[in-house]
Write a protein that holds these residues in place. Structure first.
Motif, short mmCIF file in Angstrom:
data_model
loop_
_atom_site.label_atom_id
_atom_site.label_comp_id
_atom_site.label_asym_id
_atom_site.label_seq_id
_atom_site.Cartn_x
_atom_site.Cartn_y
_atom_site.Cartn_z
N THR A 119 -23.33 -10.05 -6.35
CA THR A 119 -22.49 -8.86 -6.31
C THR A 119 -21.05 -9.30 -6.57
OG1 THR A 119 -23.88 -8.10 -4.49
CG2 THR A 119 -21.87 -6.85 -4.92
N VAL A 120 -20.34 -8.57 -7.40
CA VAL A 120 -18.92 -8.88 -7.60
C VAL A 120 -18.13 -8.21 -6.49
CG1 VAL A 120 -16.93 -8.68 -9.13
CG2 VAL A 120 -19.22 -9.07 -10.09
N LEU A 121 -17.45 -9.02 -5.69
CA LEU A 121 -16.71 -8.47 -4.55
C LEU A 121 -15.33 -7.99 -4.96
CD1 LEU A 121 -17.61 -11.05 -1.75
CD2 LEU A 121 -18.56 -8.76 -2.11
N GLU A 122 -14.69 -8.76 -5.84
CA GLU A 122 -13.39 -8.31 -6.32
C GLU A 122 -12.99 -9.11 -7.55
OE1 GLU A 122 -9.76 -9.33 -4.09
OE2 GLU A 122 -10.98 -10.71 -2.90
N THR A 123 -12.09 -8.54 -8.32
CA THR A 123 -11.57 -9.19 -9.50
C THR A 123 -10.06 -9.29 -9.33
OG1 THR A 123 -13.34 -8.25 -10.83
CG2 THR A 123 -11.44 -9.11 -12.02
N VAL A 124 -9.54 -10.50 -9.50
CA VAL A 124 -8.11 -10.72 -9.27
C VAL A 124 -7.45 -11.13 -10.58
CG1 VAL A 124 -6.39 -12.06 -7.99
CG2 VAL A 124 -8.57 -11.44 -6.90
N GLY A 125 -6.37 -10.47 -10.93
CA GLY A 125 -5.65 -10.79 -12.15
C GLY A 125 -6.39 -10.25 -13.37
N THR A 126 -5.73 -10.35 -14.50
CA THR A 126 -6.32 -9.85 -15.74
C THR A 126 -6.42 -10.99 -16.74
OG1 THR A 126 -5.07 -7.83 -15.32
CG2 THR A 126 -6.12 -8.05 -17.49
N PRO A 127 -7.60 -11.15 -17.35
CA PRO A 127 -7.70 -12.20 -18.37
C PRO A 127 -6.62 -11.99 -19.44
CG PRO A 127 -9.87 -11.34 -17.83
CD PRO A 127 -8.87 -10.47 -17.11
N ARG A 128 -6.04 -13.11 -19.89
CA ARG A 128 -4.96 -13.01 -20.87
C ARG A 128 -5.51 -12.48 -22.20
NH1 ARG A 128 -1.36 -18.30 -22.02
NH2 ARG A 128 -0.38 -17.38 -23.86
N ASP A 129 -4.76 -11.62 -22.84
CA ASP A 129 -5.18 -11.02 -24.10
C ASP A 129 -4.53 -11.76 -25.26
OD1 ASP A 129 -5.88 -9.52 -26.25
OD2 ASP A 129 -5.27 -7.58 -25.40
N PHE A 130 -5.22 -12.80 -25.74
CA PHE A 130 -4.64 -13.64 -26.79
C PHE A 130 -4.53 -12.89 -28.12
CE2 PHE A 130 -5.90 -16.81 -23.72
CZ PHE A 130 -4.85 -17.71 -23.76
N ALA A 131 -5.48 -11.96 -28.35
CA ALA A 131 -5.43 -11.17 -29.57
C ALA A 131 -4.11 -10.40 -29.63
CB ALA A 131 -6.61 -10.22 -29.63
N ALA A 132 -3.75 -9.81 -28.48
CA ALA A 132 -2.51 -9.04 -28.42
C ALA A 132 -1.30 -9.94 -28.64
CB ALA A 132 -2.41 -8.33 -27.08
N GLU A 133 -1.44 -11.19 -28.18
CA GLU A 133 -0.33 -12.13 -28.33
C GLU A 133 -0.29 -12.72 -29.73
OE1 GLU A 133 0.41 -14.92 -25.14
OE2 GLU A 133 -0.90 -13.77 -23.81
N GLY A 134 -1.35 -12.49 -30.46
CA GLY A 134 -1.34 -12.88 -31.86
C GLY A 134 -1.74 -14.30 -32.16
N PHE A 135 -2.49 -14.95 -31.27
CA PHE A 135 -3.02 -16.26 -31.65
C PHE A 135 -4.38 -16.54 -31.01
CE2 PHE A 135 -2.35 -19.24 -28.06
CZ PHE A 135 -1.50 -18.51 -27.25
N GLU A 136 -5.09 -17.39 -31.66
CA GLU A 136 -6.43 -17.76 -31.23
C GLU A 136 -6.32 -18.89 -30.20
OE1 GLU A 136 -10.57 -17.21 -31.53
OE2 GLU A 136 -8.94 -16.08 -32.51
N PRO A 137 -6.84 -18.70 -29.00
CA PRO A 137 -6.71 -19.77 -28.00
C PRO A 137 -7.54 -21.00 -28.38
CG PRO A 137 -8.13 -18.02 -27.18
CD PRO A 137 -7.55 -17.52 -28.47
N ARG A 138 -7.00 -22.17 -28.12
CA ARG A 138 -7.74 -23.41 -28.34
C ARG A 138 -8.55 -23.72 -27.08
NH1 ARG A 138 -2.53 -24.31 -30.67
NH2 ARG A 138 -2.67 -25.10 -32.81
N ASP A 139 -9.67 -24.38 -27.26
CA ASP A 139 -10.45 -24.73 -26.05
C ASP A 139 -9.84 -25.98 -25.40
OD1 ASP A 139 -11.44 -27.06 -27.24
OD2 ASP A 139 -13.42 -26.22 -27.66
N HIS A 140 -10.29 -26.28 -24.19
CA HIS A 140 -9.65 -27.35 -23.41
C HIS A 140 -9.85 -28.71 -24.04
CE1 HIS A 140 -13.77 -27.78 -21.76
NE2 HIS A 140 -13.42 -29.00 -21.46
N VAL A 141 -10.92 -28.85 -24.82
CA VAL A 141 -11.17 -30.14 -25.47
C VAL A 141 -10.07 -30.41 -26.50
CG1 VAL A 141 -12.77 -31.48 -26.88
CG2 VAL A 141 -13.66 -29.91 -25.15
N GLU A 142 -9.77 -29.39 -27.30
CA GLU A 142 -8.73 -29.55 -28.32
C GLU A 142 -7.35 -29.69 -27.67
OE1 GLU A 142 -8.74 -26.55 -31.32
OE2 GLU A 142 -7.13 -27.53 -32.48
N LEU A 143 -7.09 -28.84 -26.70
CA LEU A 143 -5.80 -28.93 -25.99
C LEU A 143 -5.65 -30.31 -25.34
CD1 LEU A 143 -5.79 -25.40 -24.32
CD2 LEU A 143 -4.17 -26.20 -26.06
N GLY A 144 -6.73 -30.76 -24.70
CA GLY A 144 -6.70 -32.06 -24.03
C GLY A 144 -6.41 -33.19 -25.00
N ARG A 145 -6.96 -33.05 -26.20
CA ARG A 145 -6.73 -34.08 -27.23
C ARG A 145 -5.28 -34.02 -27.72
NH1 ARG A 145 -6.24 -34.02 -32.30
NH2 ARG A 145 -6.85 -31.84 -32.50
#
Length: 425
Positions: A119-145
């Motif tokens: 059961t979902v008890l609560e949702t905190v915060g809003t997932p960031r909307d990268f589309a609205a910000e105009g860029f494709e998010p990189r995954d942690h592997v690429e960012l880490g590199r």
RNA sequence: GGAGGCGUCGCCUAGUCCGGUCUAUGGCGCCCGCCUGCUAAGCGGGUUUGGGUCAACAGCCCAUCGCGGGUUCAAAUCCCGCCGCCUCCGCCA
């Protein structure tokens, strides 16, 4: 281990709990039968043993023929006692095995069903909307590199799949997270602990990890030692065979240790990056408290977990894990799942379990209260599991150029660093 | 890794060589009671843990001297194995 009084007096409660987990209730009747057999065997043995002791006392005073007669009788009795004792031990072991196989009774409020029935008890915060910000998010592997923070290739070269090196700001990030977690725990009154990550079978068994989870545990060859999958193991065993002063409860520990998991049966799952790895470091909260207080303490642990995720400015939700997915020890479990942008879903970052008296019964831990000794409860909760937290931070707080904004709360522990800048394109 | 020593009911301790009223001694601490303007002292009693039986936290019984085996009619005591702690040597971050 469940309360055997409940098993004996309210077997239907145990049957219902088994059903809630989607498990067979055959174990209940097995355990009840074993209990009957055990008590019969104990009565038999004790009767023989009592007789032996009574006669044995007469021997030193006896003389001559009387003594010879006594010796003859006691000699025969000795064999009976030995046989009765063996039968008693066997019955005791059978009963133990039957009872140990029964998982902790699921909490009344835990949702019934399996893995997907949370059961979902609560949702905190809003997932960031990268589309609205105009860029494709990189995954942690690429960012880490790009940041020189995570080295997957060399992890695989040196240790194999599901291993990594944290380097540069990656290493710095982990240390900052450890410090932030420990700081929070310390301020909340926890005792900070650095715990051993190799333990004896007793500790593993006592925490319920040698049951259905045994396949996931590393054993040291020829050493009778196990690598722990969480510091819950050494921290539960920390007070084994002890009777704790009831007035000292709750005892709250925040333990740092590496965690090792075989991840057997998860081939093909999360093969990229450091979401699912064979080793990671973790700061774990572990609490000993009274059973009456355990539900309230569980809520407090959840609140501390949320506080930590809030500090990292992550979007997450809290789920009430279904009975069938609780594992052997827990009566109830809450997971905090953070939003992972490139996966487009929530992934478990922290988890808190109320194990009530399940572990303390196995590990012989009790409390001394004015009314006498009584079972106590244990709870555990992740404050910060490094790898997944790093994944969430990097992906959530990334910028279009591959840099990552450091959450405010972490900056003091990063030497004031506010942005992680790419060193590679 | 080698050699030696030790492990008793919260703490300390007697007992272990020479097995049997050891149902484990004594002290400290703690609890109850008595005494006492109050406190302290003194006096009396209690004080390991788990299990079985039982309506019972009453009685009675069984186990428990680090853990597990063995010898014996009988083990804190004798023998073997293991675990832990201490000391010394070697090695090592």
């Amino acid at each position: 281990m469940i309360d055997t009084r409940i098993l004996r007096d309210q077997p239907d409660r145990v049957r219902a709990a088994q059903a809630k987990r989607g498990l067979s209730d055959a174990v209940v009747d097995e355990a009840l039968a074993a209990d009957q057999a055990r008590r019969r065997a104990i009565a038999e043995y004790e009767a023989r043993r009592g007789e032996q002791k009574a006669l044995g006392k007469q021997i030193p005073q006896a003389q001559g023929e009387e003594k010879q007669a006594l010796l003859e009788r006691t000699k025969a009795l000795a064999a009976e006692v030995k046989a009765a004792e063996a039968a008693q031990v066997a019955a005791e072991e059978a009963w133990q095995a039957a009872v140990l196989a029964i998982p902790n009774l699921a909490h009344d409020d835990a949702p019934a069903g399996g893995e997907d029935d949370y059961t979902v008890l609560e949702t905190v915060g809003t997932p960031r909307d990268f589309a609205a910000e105009g860029f494709e998010p990189r995954d942690h592997v690429e960012l880490g590199r790009m940041l020189g923070a995570i080295d997957m290739e060399r992890g695989a070269k040196v240790s194999g799949s599901r291993f990594y090196f944290l380097t540069g700001v990656g290493a710095q990030l982990e240390l900052a997270l450890v410090n932030l977690a420990m700081e929070q725990a310390r301020n909340a009154g926890f005792t900070q602990v650095i715990a051993p990550s190799l333990v004896r079978p007793r500790a593993m068994e006592g925490t319920g990890f040698l049951g259905q989870a045994a396949d996931d545990v590393y054993r040291i060859e020829g050493e009778d030692l196990y690598l722990v999958g969480t510091s819950e193991v050494p921290m539960a065993a920390y007070h084994s065979d002890e009777i704790l002063d009831g007035s000292s409860l709750p005892l709250r520990y925040a333990a740092f240790s590496p965690c090792f998991r075989k991840e057997a049966g998860s081939h093909g799952k999360d093969t990229k990056g450091i979401i699912r790895v064979h080793w990671f470091d973790k700061v774990e909260m572990f609490v000993y408290t009274t059973t009456e207080d355990s539900d309230a303490e569980h809520q407090r642990l959840l609140a501390w977990e949320k506080e930590f995720l809030d500090k990292l400015e992550l979007a997450y939700r809290v789920i009430d894990v279904a009975a069938g997915d609780l594992g052997l020890s827990a009566t109830r479990k809450f997971d905090c799942e953070a939003w992972i942008p490139t996966q487009g879903r929530y992934r478990e970052l922290t988890s808190t379990s109320n194990c009530t008296e399940f572990q303390t019964r196995r590990l012989d831990i009790r409390g001394r209260f004015p009314e006498g000794t009584a079972p106590i409860s244990t709870l555990n909760g992740t404050l910060c599991a490094m790898t997944r937290t790093i994944v969430a931070i990097l992906e959530t707080h990334q910028n279009a150029d591959g840099s990552v904004t450091v959450p405010q709360a972490l900056r003091p522990h990063m030497g004031g660093l506010d942005v992680l800048k790419p060193m590679h394109a």
